[in-house]
Design a protein around this motif. Structure first.
Motif, mmCIF file in Angstrom:
data_model
loop_
_atom_site.group_PDB
_atom_site.id
_atom_site.type_symbol
_atom_site.label_atom_id
_atom_site.label_comp_id
_atom_site.label_asym_id
_atom_site.label_seq_id
_atom_site.Cartn_x
_atom_site.Cartn_y
_atom_site.Cartn_z
ATOM 1 N N PRO A 14 -28.530 30.511 34.812
ATOM 2 C CA PRO A 14 -29.079 31.582 35.652
ATOM 3 C C PRO A 14 -29.008 32.954 34.975
ATOM 4 N N ARG A 15 -27.952 33.216 34.240
ATOM 5 C CA ARG A 15 -27.900 34.470 33.462
ATOM 6 C C ARG A 15 -26.996 34.270 32.239
ATOM 7 N N PRO A 16 -27.141 35.149 31.244
ATOM 8 C CA PRO A 16 -26.391 34.949 30.000
ATOM 9 C C PRO A 16 -24.880 34.879 30.251
ATOM 10 N N VAL A 17 -24.220 34.024 29.479
ATOM 11 C CA VAL A 17 -22.775 33.816 29.617
ATOM 12 C C VAL A 17 -22.039 34.861 28.778
ATOM 13 N N ARG A 18 -21.026 35.469 29.381
ATOM 14 C CA ARG A 18 -20.260 36.490 28.646
ATOM 15 C C ARG A 18 -19.286 35.832 27.668
ATOM 16 N N ARG A 19 -18.925 36.583 26.620
ATOM 17 C CA ARG A 19 -17.868 36.103 25.718
ATOM 18 C C ARG A 19 -16.511 36.312 26.374
ATOM 19 N N ARG A 20 -15.469 35.756 25.765
ATOM 20 C CA ARG A 20 -14.113 35.959 26.274
ATOM 21 C C ARG A 20 -13.684 37.407 26.048
ATOM 22 N N ALA A 21 -12.843 37.922 26.958
ATOM 23 C CA ALA A 21 -12.340 39.287 26.804
ATOM 24 C C ALA A 21 -11.524 39.375 25.523
ATOM 25 N N GLU A 22 -10.716 38.359 25.263
ATOM 26 C CA GLU A 22 -9.949 38.334 24.016
ATOM 27 C C GLU A 22 -10.259 37.033 23.295
ATOM 28 N N PRO A 23 -10.696 37.124 22.015
ATOM 29 C CA PRO A 23 -11.055 35.886 21.314
ATOM 30 C C PRO A 23 -9.881 34.912 21.251
ATOM 31 N N ARG A 24 -10.174 33.612 21.352
ATOM 32 C CA ARG A 24 -9.138 32.601 21.088
ATOM 33 C C ARG A 24 -8.862 32.614 19.595
ATOM 34 N N PRO A 70 -10.698 31.067 14.812
ATOM 35 C CA PRO A 70 -10.828 31.930 15.977
ATOM 36 C C PRO A 70 -12.272 31.985 16.491
ATOM 37 N N SER A 71 -12.427 32.303 17.752
ATOM 38 C CA SER A 71 -13.754 32.512 18.317
ATOM 39 C C SER A 71 -13.658 33.192 19.667
ATOM 40 N N GLY A 72 -14.630 34.033 19.936
ATOM 41 C CA GLY A 72 -14.690 34.698 21.227
ATOM 42 C C GLY A 72 -15.630 33.988 22.189
#
Lengths: 333, 240
Positions: free
Chosen positions: B152-162, B185-187
């Motif tokens: 339905p709408r774009p997915v946000r990244r994580r506030a703090e990357p894993r 690592p990845s956000g």
């Protein structure tokens, strides 16, 4: 031409093969990688008559120690450190002879975190996409530890070291020491600097501390940041090495040579190319200041650095030619 | 008017420019940028060191002592005006069907993504498996970055990357998906895991996919995943 075996007897925190990085690999999603402090790596190679981009050793945190099975010409650059050969202090940022069976040791580092050890000749290191630079994330570690052996093909023979500690050659060594720079890191602003109002002033006026969560992908800095006024997601894009990025958390990230393609976070500026070696020597606890400069100033500094490297390259080439050894313009093959 | 003529070239630091192409909709822009990248790599203007592909942009890295942003901009504009015939022919697109385990352990961000989109975790999985993705580019460590997530709408990244996402992790952000080839690592939001090996640097061709290939994800249970574990990812119809 003969092959010298150099036994690694100490590796400090971490020692790897290294060079100036891989070219043309970004389109495959493989970061250029390479020496975090490209300047010190290039100078180390030039001092022993190798091409700038030749494979050498990069060691983190001091404690690197090696013993060659024949006389070799080496140079140690990078972090400000004490270096001994057979227990006697020798100069850093200078060609030095290590006699057969003697141990060269890099002791405690005072300022900076990375030492570079170049050896005259051709270091025999594995390559991935044309480069000896490690890419640990892709399983190309290039790690050296006690018990490892570095093999070097070299024509270096018959050097004798001055009895009174005279340097072997007097070369026009540039004065820049990336580990010991006290002035602020130059940053060229980008469009993202307008995304969070007041961020430019804040970054210029604040002190940032490198945290232990930093690695070769990026330095993570403790210090004040401001977040963008609107939080629209940014479409993934390429980011230059040295980009200053504000993640959603309260920290500032400076991207390194192993940065991944896509940050998705606002980029407020990019550290000047000439200052990247300083960032490559910044370890946990190191305090950094930033200064905004225009592109012209940044490029001028880069040109000065390059001119100094060329002067060294040309002088070494002449000196090595006079000694009948291959110099940086004629790579050892 | 020739295609791609209206490129935008902006300096990005002292030794790179960012190239973007205006266009109606991400699909048009992304296709245009892929064509421009191929031309740039084929012609390689003086002083260009490398080209980093983004979803809708190109970062062109150059040696500022050998060229200047103005020269790069001029070269890029000229290349943009070249007809479509100048692009190097690529291989035909491959199709991939990738098995994925979607559960709380392999997809720790499923619930959070669902909450953000107002969907149940199972509906997030259905949105992913119901989408047909196209490989846009090879991202970090040769990871396939794909376009085409239908949400339905774009997915946000994580506030703090894993800091440590395992290999095989299926991740989403915006309307894109990516597969983690190596631990790191990845956000992005981690929503599942494939048992296949995505990148193998000991092979002559470390990856089997290329930009333009299409991908569908199919859910599998843990028992089936265990049997597939470690197999190198191959396209449909390829001999193992």
């Amino acid at each position: 031409m003969s092959t010298v075996a150099i036994a690694v007897t100490g590796a400090g925190w971490s020692t790897t093969y290294q060079d100036l990085g891989r070219q043309d690999a970004e389109r495959l999603g493989v970061p250029t990688g390479g020496a975090a402090d490209q300047y010190s790596a290039a100078v180390a190679n030039l001092l022993v008559g190798n091409p700038r981009g030749a494979p050498l050793l990069e060691s983190l945190g001091g404690g690197l120690a090696v013993v060659p099975d024949a006389d070799v010409l080496v140079a140690v650059t990078g972090a400000d450190s004490r270096v001994t050969v057979g227990g006697a202090a020798v100069p850093t940022w200078s060609p030095v002879l290590v006699p057969k069976g003697c141990e060269l040791r890099v002791h405690e580092l005072r300022r900076g975190v990375r030492s570079y050890l170049a050896v005259h000749g051709r270091v025999d290191a594995a390559r991935f996409l044309g480069s000896a630079a490690p890419d640990p994330r892709m399983g190309f570690g290039q790690v050296l530890g006690p018990g490892s052996e570095v093999r070097v093909r070299t024509v270096s023979r018959g050097w004798s070291y001055g009895h009174f500690g005279q340097p072997l050659l007097r070369l026009p060594l540039p004065g820049f020491r990336p580990g010991a720079l006290d002035r602020p890191v130059d940053v060229v602003p980008t469009h993202g600097a307008g995304a969070a109002s007041g961020i430019r002033e804040l970054v210029a006026d604040s002190l940032y501390t490198v945290t232990v969560r930093s690695d070769h992908v990026g330095l993570r800095l403790d210090g004040p940041v401001k977040h963008p006024d609107d939080d629209t997601e940014i479409v993934s894009h390429g980011v230059p090495i040295g980009a200053l990025e504000i993640p959603h958390a309260d920290e500032l990230i400076v991207l390194g040579r192993y940065r991944t393609l896509t940050a998705g976070y606002p980029i407020i500026g990019v550290a000047a190319r000439a200052c990247l070696p300083v960032l490559g020597q910044a370890g946990p606890g190191r305090r950094l200041r930033f200064r905004w400069v225009d592109r012209e100033t940044a490029v001028r500094r880069s040109a000065e650095q390059e001119a100094a490297l060329r002067a060294l390259e040309s002088a070494t080439s002449d000196a090595f030619a006079a000694l009948g050894l291959p110099g940086p313009c004629r790579p050892t093959e | 008017m020739t295609e791609l003529a209206a490129v935008i070239v902006e300096p990005f630091g002292d030794s790179a420019v960012m190239v973007t192409v205006p266009g109606d909709g991400p699909g048009v822009r992304r296709a245009a940028i892929r064509r421009l990248r191929d031309r740039l790599l084929a012609r390689r203007p003086h002083g260009v060191l490398d080209v980093v592909s983004g979803m809708e942009s190109l970062l062109v890295e150059f040696d500022p002592l050998r060229t200047a942003p103005e020269h790069i901009a001029y070269a890029v504009e000229l290349l943009a005006e070249v007809g479509a015939g100048a692009a190097a022919p690529g291989r035909p697109a491959h199709r991939f069907t990738i098995p994925v385990v979607f559960d709380d352990v392999t997809g720790p961000d499923l619930a959070e993504v669902g909450a953000e989109l107002g969907l149940a975790p199972a509906d997030v999985v259905a949105a992913i498996t119901g989408s047909t993705f196209t490989v846009a580019l090879l991202a970090a460590a040769m990871a396939p970055m794909m376009d085409g997530l239908s949400v339905p709408r774009p997915v946000r990244r994580r506030a703090e990357p894993r800091t440590d996402v395992p290999p095989g992790a299926i991740m989403i952000a915006g309307t894109s998906a990516i597969i983690q080839p190596f631990p790191g690592p990845s956000g992005w939001r981690v929503v599942g895991e494939t048992p296949h090996t995505i990148v193998d640097i000991t092979r002559d061709e470390p990856v089997s996919f290329a930009p333009g290939d299409t991908v569908r994800f199919v859910p599998v249970d843990r028992a089936r995943a265990a049997r597939l574990r470690g197999g190198f990812l191959l396209p449909e119809g390829a001999a193992p």
